[in-house]
Enzyme design. Sequence first.
Site, short mmCIF file in Angstrom:
data_model
loop_
_atom_site.label_atom_id
_atom_site.label_comp_id
_atom_site.label_asym_id
_atom_site.label_seq_id
_atom_site.Cartn_x
_atom_site.Cartn_y
_atom_site.Cartn_z
N LYS A 154 37.04 37.96 37.31
CA LYS A 154 38.27 38.74 37.36
C LYS A 154 39.35 37.93 38.08
O LYS A 154 39.10 37.26 39.08
CB LYS A 154 38.00 40.05 38.10
CG LYS A 154 39.16 41.04 38.11
CD LYS A 154 38.70 42.36 38.73
CE LYS A 154 39.77 43.43 38.70
NZ LYS A 154 39.29 44.72 39.25
N GLU A 180 33.09 47.57 34.16
CA GLU A 180 33.15 46.62 35.26
C GLU A 180 31.99 46.86 36.23
O GLU A 180 31.71 48.00 36.60
CB GLU A 180 34.50 46.81 35.96
CG GLU A 180 34.76 45.92 37.14
CD GLU A 180 36.14 46.21 37.75
OE1 GLU A 180 36.57 45.42 38.60
OE2 GLU A 180 36.76 47.23 37.37
N CYS A 220 39.59 45.04 34.20
CA CYS A 220 40.34 46.14 34.81
C CYS A 220 41.77 45.77 35.20
O CYS A 220 42.65 45.71 34.36
CB CYS A 220 39.57 46.69 36.01
SG CYS A 220 40.11 48.36 36.49
#
Length: 687
Positions: free
Chosen positions: A124, A55, A180
């Site tokens: 994300k 990330e 994540c």
Amino acid sequence: MSPTEFGSIATHGFMRVAVATPRVTLAAPAANARHILDLARRADEEGAAVAVFPELSLSAYSNDDLFFQDALLDGVEAALREVVIASRSLATLIAVGAPMRHEGRLYNCAVLVHRGRVLGVVPKVYLPNYREFYERRYFASGASVLSENMTLLGAPVPFGSNLLFAAGDVPGAVFHVEICEDLWVPPPPSTYAAMAGATVLLNLSASNITIGKTEYRHTLCRAHSGRCIGAYLYSAAGAGESTTDLAWDGHGMIYENGEILAETPRFSAKPELALADVDLDRLRQERMRTGTFADCAGVHGEVLQCFRRIAFELGSARKAAPGLARRISRFPFVPSSVETLNERCFEAYSIQVHGLAQRLIATGTKRLVIGISGGLDSTQALLVCAKTMDRLDLPRSNILAYTMPGFATTSGTKSNAWKLMQGLGVTAEEIDIGPASMQMLKDIGHPYAKGEKVYDVAFENVQAGARTSLLFRLANHPRGTVVGTGDLSELALGWCTYGVGDHMSHYNVNCSVPKTLIQHLIRWVIATSHAGTGVNDVLAAILDTEISPELVPGEAGAAAQSTESQIGPYELHDFFLYHLTRYSFRPSKVAFLAHAAWRDAGLGQWPPGIPGEKRRAFDLATIKRWLEVFLVRFFATSQFKRSAVPNGPKVGSGGSLSPRGDWRAPSDSSADVWVEELRANVPDVAP
């Protein structure tokens, strides 16, 4: 098929993948791009179809308010341009993390780069804002970003959290990306992506490290890859990311359907790359046979329609990647690690004992009748009987065990049978089946009854029938239950006489236990003294005895009748059985896997307890020969026996062959399609 084509992993449905943990420098995009490209080139040299980076790996994750600085964001775009340009010479799909500006907002994104172009940008969705994380301070959620385009490096590119990247030239290769925290929420975005067709799920992570967190990551990736019946590639930030109050360990993992294939070393001071070959065929087969997976997709149909497919040609999976980056177990029914093997052996015994105990409780029977040959299968069955009596608080003398020597019984096996029965404290007797068998041979006019040495099928089956007839009548007399001894391997090969012998009983405790697992169960009994120390020596002797039906007399001084010399090594047959029934693989793929597992006895792990002299290797020609024998026996000549088997407990995930359980097949089918595929696609010599 040429040897070269046969040796390619792509031919057999494998695709090489990589997770990378580069060294990062905070707020230094140009340096980070160089580190990323170094690992991307390594992945490309290894034939990886995709390489996943952490990330925000272009900027580093720990930049805090620096993310608002235009200089840093401009530097990220410039660094991304360098990655895109360099990717022109690479076949590997690169998934790299970067902060991206779009319509006045900043997003934490994964950028997918391939062959000099950006395929898409995925923001994300779930932004942590608790404990040490403050991502909402900087980034906007991509939850509402669907089917949009953004301008990046002067060109429009797909932008959204609902993108699927489908490789048109590699069947089954459909990628989805999440970042994540997306994995930490109850329904990760990849859950829906998998139902929409994604098979390879990528996670770009910057998960920091605290004590115990590694195991939690494993738990998440293991469970999620299993639920999604997919591959899960997870790459977490590492060296160079640690700053201020937090530390990072650089943990990369590759999971496939609940099994770990590879991971990077943690806390490494240097860049790391983990490689593994994902089995796309296996994932396709698992999803196809797991009907509830498709049912769930149907329930969420409206959500799945929102996904947008980006088509591209992968190309790299067509390359002949060197070797097979995947451990193939020689014994798929037997774990290689001591800890797992102990647990599985305990479970196998417990399942067998529990099943037999329930049958006795349900029928009100308190006596067991069993034939003991001094071989592996009857030994395992007798051990189960003894533990069942213990469980039910019944005396072991309620086990009526009979050794029944025939025309070819050796003194060694008969002696072992007696030692075993006496050591376990059961009621032991001996009945010579010679007179009854000779009478039957006379009645049917068999040449042997006239003194001729004719050892045909009738000669063998008369003995098997005599033993079975005795056992059932012996059970009728004291109202007992005949316990079967035949195993899964013999049932797969049809290596049993229909209606008698190992085929028939009141209840068969070994019916779903393959020969190779029975050997390890007995080794485990010895190692743990599970049956007491008094029988360990005889159990070891039984393990060392040649596997034989002992039905045909040998010449004086000659070796005993050998089962494996007639039908082939059980190690290979159990391997074939597992991959043909558990995953329905083509014979050529089974041969490829068998060669990878068995070509060199010095490679890979062996389960504990196998002595050095029994660690065999097989070349491709030998594997091909015995695989054809297996295909004919399994698909063409033995199903009628499997259609009429007694009850018995299912033990392993490899399944059983009961028509009431895992395996239903016509009794009169042909093996031609399997044999033809084997002959056409497996060379006699390995590449």
